[in-house]
Scaffold this active site. Structure first.
Site, mmCIF file in Angstrom:
data_model
loop_
_atom_site.group_PDB
_atom_site.id
_atom_site.type_symbol
_atom_site.label_atom_id
_atom_site.label_comp_id
_atom_site.label_asym_id
_atom_site.label_seq_id
_atom_site.Cartn_x
_atom_site.Cartn_y
_atom_site.Cartn_z
ATOM 1 N N THR A 40 0.826 -1.223 0.038
ATOM 2 C CA THR A 40 -0.117 -0.116 -0.094
ATOM 3 C C THR A 40 0.786 1.197 -0.011
ATOM 4 O OG1 THR A 40 -1.879 -1.051 0.990
ATOM 5 C CG2 THR A 40 -1.727 1.206 1.325
ATOM 6 N N LYS A 50 2.362 11.638 -1.308
ATOM 7 C CA LYS A 50 3.322 12.547 -0.955
ATOM 8 C C LYS A 50 3.911 13.209 -2.451
ATOM 9 C CE LYS A 50 2.761 11.209 2.954
ATOM 10 N NZ LYS A 50 1.379 10.504 3.187
ATOM 11 N N GLY A 184 -13.058 11.624 8.507
ATOM 12 C CA GLY A 184 -11.867 11.280 9.167
ATOM 13 C C GLY A 184 -10.774 12.274 9.269
ATOM 14 N N GLY A 186 -7.978 12.068 10.992
ATOM 15 C CA GLY A 186 -6.696 11.639 11.426
ATOM 16 C C GLY A 186 -5.684 11.905 10.089
ATOM 17 N N ILE A 188 -4.550 10.559 7.566
ATOM 18 C CA ILE A 188 -4.751 10.274 6.137
ATOM 19 C C ILE A 188 -5.872 11.275 5.637
ATOM 20 C CG2 ILE A 188 -5.778 8.699 4.589
ATOM 21 C CD1 ILE A 188 -4.455 6.434 6.095
ATOM 22 N N GLU A 207 -14.667 15.012 11.607
ATOM 23 C CA GLU A 207 -14.079 14.227 12.414
ATOM 24 C C GLU A 207 -14.990 13.980 13.796
ATOM 25 O OE1 GLU A 207 -12.156 11.981 14.999
ATOM 26 O OE2 GLU A 207 -11.523 12.295 12.788
ATOM 27 N N GLY A 275 -9.835 5.181 9.117
ATOM 28 C CA GLY A 275 -8.757 4.485 9.626
ATOM 29 C C GLY A 275 -8.757 2.992 8.641
ATOM 30 N N ASP A 318 1.175 -3.486 9.659
ATOM 31 C CA ASP A 318 -0.177 -3.251 10.089
ATOM 32 C C ASP A 318 -0.970 -4.362 10.656
ATOM 33 O OD1 ASP A 318 0.572 -0.788 8.969
ATOM 34 O OD2 ASP A 318 -1.308 -0.813 7.370
ATOM 35 N N HIS A 457 21.703 29.577 11.298
ATOM 36 C CA HIS A 457 20.928 30.847 11.175
ATOM 37 C C HIS A 457 21.157 31.588 9.995
ATOM 38 C CE1 HIS A 457 19.073 34.922 12.253
ATOM 39 N NE2 HIS A 457 19.917 35.236 11.449
#
Length: 479
Positions: A40, A50, A184, A186, A188, A207, A275, A318, A457
């Site tokens: 996955t 991403k 959801g 979370g 994801i 949520e 989830g 998982d 810096h």
């Protein structure tokens, strides 16, 4: 009957890392995978999402250039086919890389489904025409279960890949929707809400808990919610879906908020991100004397070895219940642990310390954390000292202009500050800054240890350094 040292069932991050490490330690390894190695994470999750979120950053950058910096840039359109082609090329190259690593290490990858037939035996049904690797296998040293997870479904709401999508297929649904309802809050759900908003969609994020990222520090949730709302995302917390029904042009949902009457929300697409659930169908766990818990996880009897109650059968990824985190990089660590355990490494490999595994949400703003939240630290009986440093207190934070914060949770030690228990970031590039804090928490460092080291810096990391300087009693810009 075929024989090998180790049989790994499942070729995702946990499975292929186990196989690779075991092979490099000289063991004979068979890896059974019924889909594509990489799992996955590589094909439907971490990597493609991403890639898309990077594209979303570029889109946001055009708006920032125009509105904040006087760069008269405009966005004509997003070429969806070109964008997805780049994404798919990145995935394909990574996939070839994983296959190449496995081949080079001598791992035998069998394409097919595997089922347990005993404590050390497996039946593999090959899906390749003419393949001779199917049939019965015996593992001399052990079996590793690494079959991963799938998105959790909601009763009565069937994903169709177009109007109702899960996190597994959201990236591959046709085109860019004009509006999205994300169920959801979370990691994801937040990432997909952020992505679609960057691409121009109207987004509502729902949520059921009283805040986003409910497993993270409350201040992280607060800053994240503020940042998402500033971007125009409607956030409904303490809200539950009562009903949803696709129709010709979208989906109509009824949501009951924490206060007030139920609301009817219309969106072109409904994205379910509530989830994930472990995948054990077809494994025939009972044949080896194994069962799942009431949530479907395969719990280890020995967390130091990730070994089940059946000696020689280990679990990674998982399939593991909490405190395992369901994160790809945690799965890598679990795979290394199990491979080294099965290889009889001496000294014995260290168990995975889940408190020191970084957690990242790649939204805009990003969140990143390692260690305990303030609430968790207090619940575990620690007398804590907390310091929060706004990113805008350093020059580079002003340059980025997104706000955010660094929060450090440490033990109180007399009149001073003891070891660092947790570090929490919200803002740009948090995912790249958290590694330093993993070492700080993992090595039980104190703020005075960190304060000895100079941060460059101007950088965002200065805010991290300044937060520790203050806790060490040496603060300059935060008194």
């Amino acid at each position: 009957m075929h024989e090998t040292d180790i049989i790994v069932i499942g070729g995702g991050t946990g499975g292929y890392s186990t196989a690779l490490r075991a092979a490099t330690l000289g063991l004979d390894v068979v890896l059974a995978e019924r889909d594509l190695v990489g799992g996955t994470c590589l094909h439907r999750g971490c990597i493609p999402s991403k890639a898309m979120l990077h594209a979303a950053e570029l889109v946001d950058g055009i708006a920032e250039a125009r509105e904040r910096w006087g760069v008269k840039a405009t966005l004509d359109a997003v070429d969806w086919s070109a964008l997805t082609a780049t994404r798919d090329d990145i995935v394909a190259r990574n996939h070839r890389g994983v296959e190449g690593h496995l081949s080079h290490a001598g791992v035998r990858v069998v394409r097919g489904s595997a089922a347990l037939t005993g404590a050390r035996t497996v039946r593999i049904t090959s899906t390749e025409t003419g393949a001779d690797a199917g049939g019965e296998w015996t593992a001399r040293r052990g079996i590793v279960l690494a079959t991963g997870s799938r998105p959790r479904a909601l009763p009565g709401l069937r994903p169709d890949g177009r109007q109702v999508v899960t996190s597994d297929d959201a990236l591959f649904a046709p085109g860019l929707p004009a509006s999205v309802l994300v169920l959801g809050g979370g990691a994801i759900g937040v990432e997909y809400a952020s992505l679609h908003r960057s691409m121009g969609a109207q987004v509502t994020l729902v949520e059921a808990a009283d805040r986003l990222l409910p497993l993270e520090d409350a201040d992280v949730s607060r800053h994240l919610t503020r940042g998402l709302k500033k971007r125009g995302i409607e956030v409904l917390t303490g809200a539950r879906l009562e009903h949803a029904e696709p129709y010709a042009d979208g989906v109509r949902a009824t949501v009951r908020p924490a206060r007030g009457e139920p609301r009817t929300l219309d969106a072109e697409r409904l994205l379910v991100a509530v989830g994930r659930t472990p995948v054990t169908d077809g494994l025939d766990l009972g044949a080896a004397g194994l069962t799942t818990d009431d949530r479907g996880f395969v719990a280890p009897a020995d967390w130091s070895r990730l070994e089940t109650a059946v000696p020689g059968i280990h679990v990674v990824g998982d399939l593991l219940p909490p405190p395992s985190l369901g994160l790809a990089h945690a799965s890598f660590a679990e795979g290394l642990l199990v491979a080294e355990t099965l290889a009889g490494r001496s000294p014995r490999p260290q168990p995975v310390d889940y408190d020191t595994v970084p957690r990242v949400t790649y939204s805009s703003p990003q969140t990143a954390a390692v260690g305990l939240s303030e609430a968790q630290a207090r619940e575990r009986g620690h007398d804590v000292v907390v310091n929060t440093m706004p990113l805008t207190a350093v020059a580079k934070g002003m340059v980025h202009g997104q706000g955010g914060m660094v929060k450090v949770v440490a033990e109180r030690a007399g009149e001073g500050t003891g070891r660092v228990l947790g570090v929490h970031l919200v803002g740009p590039h948090g995912s790249e800054m958290i590694a330093e804090s993993q070492l700080i928490v993992g090595w039980d460092a104190e703020p005075s240890d960190v304060a000895r080291h100079i941060h460059p810096h101007p950088t965002l990391s200065e805010a991290v350094g300044e937060a520790f300087l203050t806790l060490a009693g040496r603060g300059l810009h935060q008194i």
